[in-house]
Design a protein around this motif. Structure first.
Motif, PDB file in Angstrom:
ATOM      1  N   UNK A   1      -7.012 -66.102  32.027  1.00 54.75           N
ATOM      2  CA  UNK A   1      -7.992 -66.489  30.894  1.00 54.75           C
ATOM      3  C   UNK A   1      -7.508 -67.795  30.195  1.00 54.75           C
ATOM      4  N   UNK A   2      -6.151 -68.211  30.203  1.00 56.86           N
ATOM      5  CA  UNK A   2      -5.663 -69.459  29.748  1.00 56.86           C
ATOM      6  C   UNK A   2      -5.690 -70.458  30.883  1.00 56.86           C
ATOM      7  N   UNK A   3      -5.353 -70.206  31.959  1.00 54.33           N
ATOM      8  CA  UNK A   3      -5.169 -71.182  33.043  1.00 54.33           C
ATOM      9  C   UNK A   3      -6.433 -71.318  34.027  1.00 54.33           C
ATOM     10  N   UNK A   4      -7.492 -70.681  33.869  1.00 51.45           N
ATOM     11  CA  UNK A   4      -8.660 -70.813  34.659  1.00 51.45           C
ATOM     12  C   UNK A   4     -10.040 -70.509  33.746  1.00 51.45           C
ATOM     13  N   UNK A   5     -10.050 -71.260  32.651  1.00 48.56           N
ATOM     14  CA  UNK A   5     -11.207 -71.072  31.661  1.00 48.56           C
ATOM     15  C   UNK A   5     -12.390 -71.193  32.249  1.00 48.56           C
ATOM     16  N   UNK A   6     -12.665 -71.750  33.270  1.00 49.67           N
ATOM     17  CA  UNK A   6     -14.007 -71.989  33.939  1.00 49.67           C
ATOM     18  C   UNK A   6     -14.308 -70.774  34.778  1.00 49.67           C
ATOM     19  N   UNK A   7     -13.428 -70.010  34.965  1.00 52.41           N
ATOM     20  CA  UNK A   7     -13.880 -68.702  35.828  1.00 52.41           C
ATOM     21  C   UNK A   7     -13.651 -67.391  34.711  1.00 52.41           C
ATOM     22  N   UNK A   8     -13.716 -67.714  33.309  1.00 47.73           N
ATOM     23  CA  UNK A   8     -13.568 -66.633  32.649  1.00 47.73           C
ATOM     24  C   UNK A   8     -14.816 -65.734  32.654  1.00 47.73           C
ATOM     25  N   UNK A   9     -14.577 -64.339  32.494  1.00 48.36           N
ATOM     26  CA  UNK A   9     -15.864 -63.457  32.928  1.00 48.36           C
ATOM     27  C   UNK A   9     -15.715 -62.290  31.827  1.00 48.36           C
ATOM     28  N   UNK A  10     -16.809 -61.545  31.998  1.00 52.95           N
ATOM     29  CA  UNK A  10     -16.676 -60.218  31.163  1.00 52.95           C
ATOM     30  C   UNK A  10     -15.728 -59.300  31.590  1.00 52.95           C
ATOM     31  N   UNK A  11     -15.690 -59.272  33.204  1.00 61.23           N
ATOM     32  CA  UNK A  11     -14.688 -58.330  33.679  1.00 61.23           C
ATOM     33  C   UNK A  11     -13.423 -58.527  33.380  1.00 61.23           C
ATOM     34  N   UNK A  12     -12.932 -59.970  32.920  1.00 57.77           N
ATOM     35  CA  UNK A  12     -11.695 -60.252  32.725  1.00 57.77           C
ATOM     36  C   UNK A  12     -11.431 -59.580  31.123  1.00 57.77           C
ATOM     37  N   UNK A  13     -12.482 -60.044  30.412  1.00 60.84           N
ATOM     38  CA  UNK A  13     -12.547 -59.418  28.912  1.00 60.84           C
ATOM     39  C   UNK A  13     -12.395 -57.885  28.840  1.00 60.84           C
ATOM     40  N   UNK A  14     -13.096 -57.229  29.824  1.00 59.97           N
ATOM     41  CA  UNK A  14     -13.003 -55.651  29.864  1.00 59.97           C
ATOM     42  C   UNK A  14     -11.620 -55.370  30.291  1.00 59.97           C
ATOM     43  N   UNK A  15     -11.116 -55.976  31.068  1.00 63.04           N
ATOM     44  CA  UNK A  15      -9.587 -55.641  31.654  1.00 63.04           C
ATOM     45  C   UNK A  15      -8.733 -55.755  30.356  1.00 63.04           C
TER      46      UNK A  15
ATOM     47  N   UNK B   1      -1.014 -57.671  22.203  1.00 62.19           N
ATOM     48  CA  UNK B   1      -1.562 -56.431  21.978  1.00 62.19           C
ATOM     49  C   UNK B   1      -2.738 -56.655  20.842  1.00 62.19           C
ATOM     50  N   UNK B   2      -2.745 -57.806  20.138  1.00 62.45           N
ATOM     51  CA  UNK B   2      -3.933 -58.016  19.083  1.00 62.45           C
ATOM     52  C   UNK B   2      -5.291 -57.937  19.710  1.00 62.45           C
ATOM     53  N   UNK B   3      -6.059 -56.922  19.500  1.00 62.34           N
ATOM     54  CA  UNK B   3      -7.546 -56.721  20.060  1.00 62.34           C
ATOM     55  C   UNK B   3      -8.236 -58.160  19.928  1.00 62.34           C
TER      56      UNK B   3
ATOM     57  N   UNK C   1      -9.438 -55.903  27.124  1.00 59.37           N
ATOM     58  CA  UNK C   1      -9.577 -54.894  26.314  1.00 59.37           C
ATOM     59  C   UNK C   1      -9.058 -53.551  26.752  1.00 59.37           C
ATOM     60  N   UNK C   2      -9.319 -53.125  28.038  1.00 62.25           N
ATOM     61  CA  UNK C   2      -9.014 -51.838  28.410  1.00 62.25           C
ATOM     62  C   UNK C   2      -7.290 -51.430  28.609  1.00 62.25           C
ATOM     63  N   UNK C   3      -6.617 -52.659  29.024  1.00 65.25           N
ATOM     64  CA  UNK C   3      -5.175 -52.510  29.095  1.00 65.25           C
ATOM     65  C   UNK C   3      -4.858 -52.238  27.581  1.00 65.25           C
ATOM     66  N   UNK C   4      -5.143 -53.070  26.707  1.00 62.22           N
ATOM     67  CA  UNK C   4      -4.752 -53.001  25.177  1.00 62.22           C
ATOM     68  C   UNK C   4      -4.885 -51.509  24.900  1.00 62.22           C
ATOM     69  N   UNK C   5      -6.383 -50.738  25.084  1.00 61.70           N
ATOM     70  CA  UNK C   5      -6.643 -49.614  24.751  1.00 61.70           C
ATOM     71  C   UNK C   5      -5.627 -48.429  25.302  1.00 61.70           C
TER      72      UNK C   5
END
Length: 146
Positions: free
Chosen positions: A62-76, A136-138, A78-82
């Motif tokens: 997320x930090x080092x490839x901002x141009x490739x950010x996706x919902x799947x990364x965000x889902x991953x 761990x901060x959501x 969120x899910x890992x934190x959960x």
């Protein structure tokens, strides 16, 4: 009984549960039962370490490839934190385990991030740049690196 353990683990579990329910203590394969109970604790720890590595990997991407950010990364993320949160809710004695695992999980995530992004590993900091509290901060995501 030990042969059953080696030949069909699921059948061994069912049979052992029946023996426990019926209080047939003398028939229980105690050696393997103890082994399996100990492995349950290892499995919980392995689960936290795995989720922490996955979380750190996606935070790095997320930090080092901002141009490739996706919902799947965000889902991953969120899910890992959960998953970490749920495991600790089930086993509060593991509350400090993510702290103990942070650096080791980060090193795994760093190597994976280098492979997945095709960036040099030296691009990623040698030591984890995030505090566990932030990891761990959501509501937290790292800013893009330049």
């Amino acid at each position: 009984m030990s042969a059953s353990y080696q030949a069909d683990f699921n059948l061994w579990i069912k049979h052992t549960a029946q023996l426990l329910r019926s209080h047939h203590w003398q028939e229980i394969d105690l050696e393997h039962l103890i082994e399996e109970v100990e492995d349950l604790g290892k499995s919980e720890k392995r689960g936290i370490a795995s989720q922490l590595t996955r979380l750190l990997l996606h935070l790095l991407k997320w930090q080092y490839q901002p141009q490739r950010r996706s919902d799947s990364w965000l889902d991953s993320i969120t899910d890992a934190r959960t998953q970490i949160e749920l495991t600790i809710q089930d086993s509060p004695s593991l509350k400090n385990y993510p702290t103990e695992q942070l650096e080791e999980s980060y090193q795994r995530a760093r190597r994976q991030a280098a492979k997945q992004t095709e960036l040099q590993i030296s691009v990623f900091p040698e030591d984890c740049p995030y505090s566990l509290e932030l990891v761990l901060d959501e509501d937290w995501l790292p800013e893009a690196s330049e």
